[in-house]
Write a protein that holds these residues in place. Sequence first.
Motif, PDB file in Angstrom:
ATOM      1  N   ARG A  44       0.853  -1.192   0.000  1.00  0.00           N
ATOM      2  CA  ARG A  44       0.000   0.000   0.000  1.00  0.00           C
ATOM      3  C   ARG A  44       0.885   1.236   0.000  1.00  0.00           C
ATOM      4  O   ARG A  44       2.012   1.207   0.464  1.00  0.00           O
ATOM      5  CB  ARG A  44      -0.921   0.004   1.215  1.00  0.00           C
ATOM      6  CG  ARG A  44      -0.178   0.015   2.537  1.00  0.00           C
ATOM      7  CD  ARG A  44      -1.146  -0.137   3.701  1.00  0.00           C
ATOM      8  NE  ARG A  44      -0.483  -0.042   4.968  1.00  0.00           N
ATOM      9  CZ  ARG A  44       0.076  -1.050   5.611  1.00  0.00           C
ATOM     10  NH1 ARG A  44       0.057  -2.244   5.079  1.00  0.00           N
ATOM     11  NH2 ARG A  44       0.677  -0.875   6.776  1.00  0.00           N
ATOM     12  N   SER A  45       0.351   2.289  -0.523  1.00  0.00           N
ATOM     13  CA  SER A  45       1.089   3.546  -0.516  1.00  0.00           C
ATOM     14  C   SER A  45       0.688   4.331   0.729  1.00  0.00           C
ATOM     15  O   SER A  45      -0.406   4.172   1.251  1.00  0.00           O
ATOM     16  CB  SER A  45       0.800   4.353  -1.771  1.00  0.00           C
ATOM     17  OG  SER A  45      -0.556   4.724  -1.786  1.00  0.00           O
ATOM     18  N   SER A  46       1.605   5.148   1.173  1.00  0.00           N
ATOM     19  CA  SER A  46       1.350   6.001   2.329  1.00  0.00           C
ATOM     20  C   SER A  46       1.671   7.432   1.939  1.00  0.00           C
ATOM     21  O   SER A  46       2.834   7.836   1.967  1.00  0.00           O
ATOM     22  CB  SER A  46       2.223   5.575   3.519  1.00  0.00           C
ATOM     23  OG  SER A  46       1.932   4.271   3.910  1.00  0.00           O
ATOM     24  N   LEU A  48       2.530  11.146   2.009  1.00  0.00           N
ATOM     25  CA  LEU A  48       3.164  11.950   3.047  1.00  0.00           C
ATOM     26  C   LEU A  48       2.312  13.176   3.370  1.00  0.00           C
ATOM     27  O   LEU A  48       1.704  13.769   2.485  1.00  0.00           O
ATOM     28  CB  LEU A  48       4.542  12.427   2.578  1.00  0.00           C
ATOM     29  CG  LEU A  48       5.596  11.357   2.391  1.00  0.00           C
ATOM     30  CD1 LEU A  48       6.880  11.983   1.863  1.00  0.00           C
ATOM     31  CD2 LEU A  48       5.857  10.618   3.684  1.00  0.00           C
TER      32      LEU A  48
END
Length: 72
Positions: A44-46, A48
């Motif tokens: 998964r992407s997080s 910023l």
Amino acid sequence: GADYVEVRFEDLCTDPGRAIAAILDFLELAPPAGADYAGLIEPRSSPLLPEVQKNAPAIARRLSRYLAYCRY
């Protein structure tokens, strides 16, 4: 032997079989036959936060030793 096994999330996502094998080896457990670890991993992407994005260079400088240790 070592007191711990280190697994980075990125490495788990890239090669789940190898990461799980390292954990099982550390625990002295045999891997289950035919286990498909890749099907259990969901990278998964997080995104910023804007404050983190803006301060990323300063954060990287302050954490440089830690980032090098973690191979980032």
